[in-house]
Design an enzyme around this catalytic site. Structure first.
Site, PDB file in Angstrom:
ATOM      1  N   HIS A  51      45.635-133.047 -27.524  1.00 39.77           N
ATOM      2  CA  HIS A  51      46.061-134.408 -27.212  1.00 39.77           C
ATOM      3  C   HIS A  51      47.569-134.607 -27.411  1.00 39.77           C
ATOM      4  O   HIS A  51      48.150-135.571 -26.900  1.00 39.77           O
ATOM      5  CB  HIS A  51      45.285-135.406 -28.073  1.00 39.77           C
ATOM      6  N   ALA A  52      48.223-133.706 -28.121  1.00 39.50           N
ATOM      7  CA  ALA A  52      49.664-133.841 -28.333  1.00 39.50           C
ATOM      8  C   ALA A  52      50.458-133.606 -27.056  1.00 39.50           C
ATOM      9  O   ALA A  52      51.599-134.039 -26.941  1.00 39.50           O
ATOM     10  CB  ALA A  52      50.138-132.863 -29.417  1.00 39.50           C
TER      11      ALA A  52
END
Length: 194
Positions: free
Chosen positions: A167-168
């Protein structure tokens, strides 16, 4: 950012591309590897990696996949050098199969490049969810992609596809954009499968 990742599972219609691959005498699995890698290479957020504590991104990725050994029902890791030309990539794939398919082991082709990402196909199971889990605690920003067995519904070949990403580096917008481009490409192989 919280160290999370996510998986999105979608059914994709592979009918037109499957038939076009057969018509042009391509292995569908090789076409799948090529198309996914090609589309990923057009979205830099899917090619981010960390080296010596610094983030950067590759200009393209190398598909790393599994091959199944019929003789003892085991799998081995394999990779094929990506080429932006489908015909060249298909030849690379066939050359690798011919050279390594009879070998057994965890990784049968040595020197996997650092820009390799995991992509595979499970032709035995049509799934509605697939989520790979990492156990080493190290951040992996490259996508992990898994396809399942296609089924025929109303004359269409429908294949499940799972896309997992950290998700980064990406969120649902990026993955949904990927799936839209993928389905459009699968529906119109005349634009790229020549």
């Amino acid at each position: 950012m919280m160290p999370t990742g996510f998986t999105i599972n979608m059914d994709v219609n592979i009918t037109a591309t499957y038939l076009a691959a057969k018509q042009h005498h391509y292995h569908f699995f090789a076409v799948y590897l090529y198309l996914i890698t090609h589309l990923i290479s057009e979205q830099p957020e899917f090619m981010i990696a960390q080296r010596d504590g610094q983030l950067g991104h590759y200009t393209n990725l190398t598909p790393s996949y599994l091959i199944f050994h019929e003789d003892n029902q085991t799998i081995s890791g394999m990779w094929t050098t990506y080429d932006a030309n489908l015909s060249n990539f298909h030849e690379n794939y066939l050359t690798d199969l011919k050279q390594y398919q009879a070998q057994h082991g965890a990784m049968i082709k040595a020197d996997q490049p650092e820009n390799a990402y995991m992509i595979n196909m499970n032709p035995w199971l049509h799934f509605n969810s697939y989520t790979p889990l990492t156990f080493n605690g190290l951040p992996n920003y490259l996508p992990v992609i898994e396809a399942g067995k296609y089924v025929v519904q109303a004359g269409k070949r429908i294949m499940p596809l799972s896309f997992t990403i950290h998700h980064a580096v990406a969120d649902a917008y990026h993955v949904s954009h990927f799936f839209q481009r993928l389905q459009s490409s699968l529906d119109h192989p005349e634009d790229w499968l020549l």
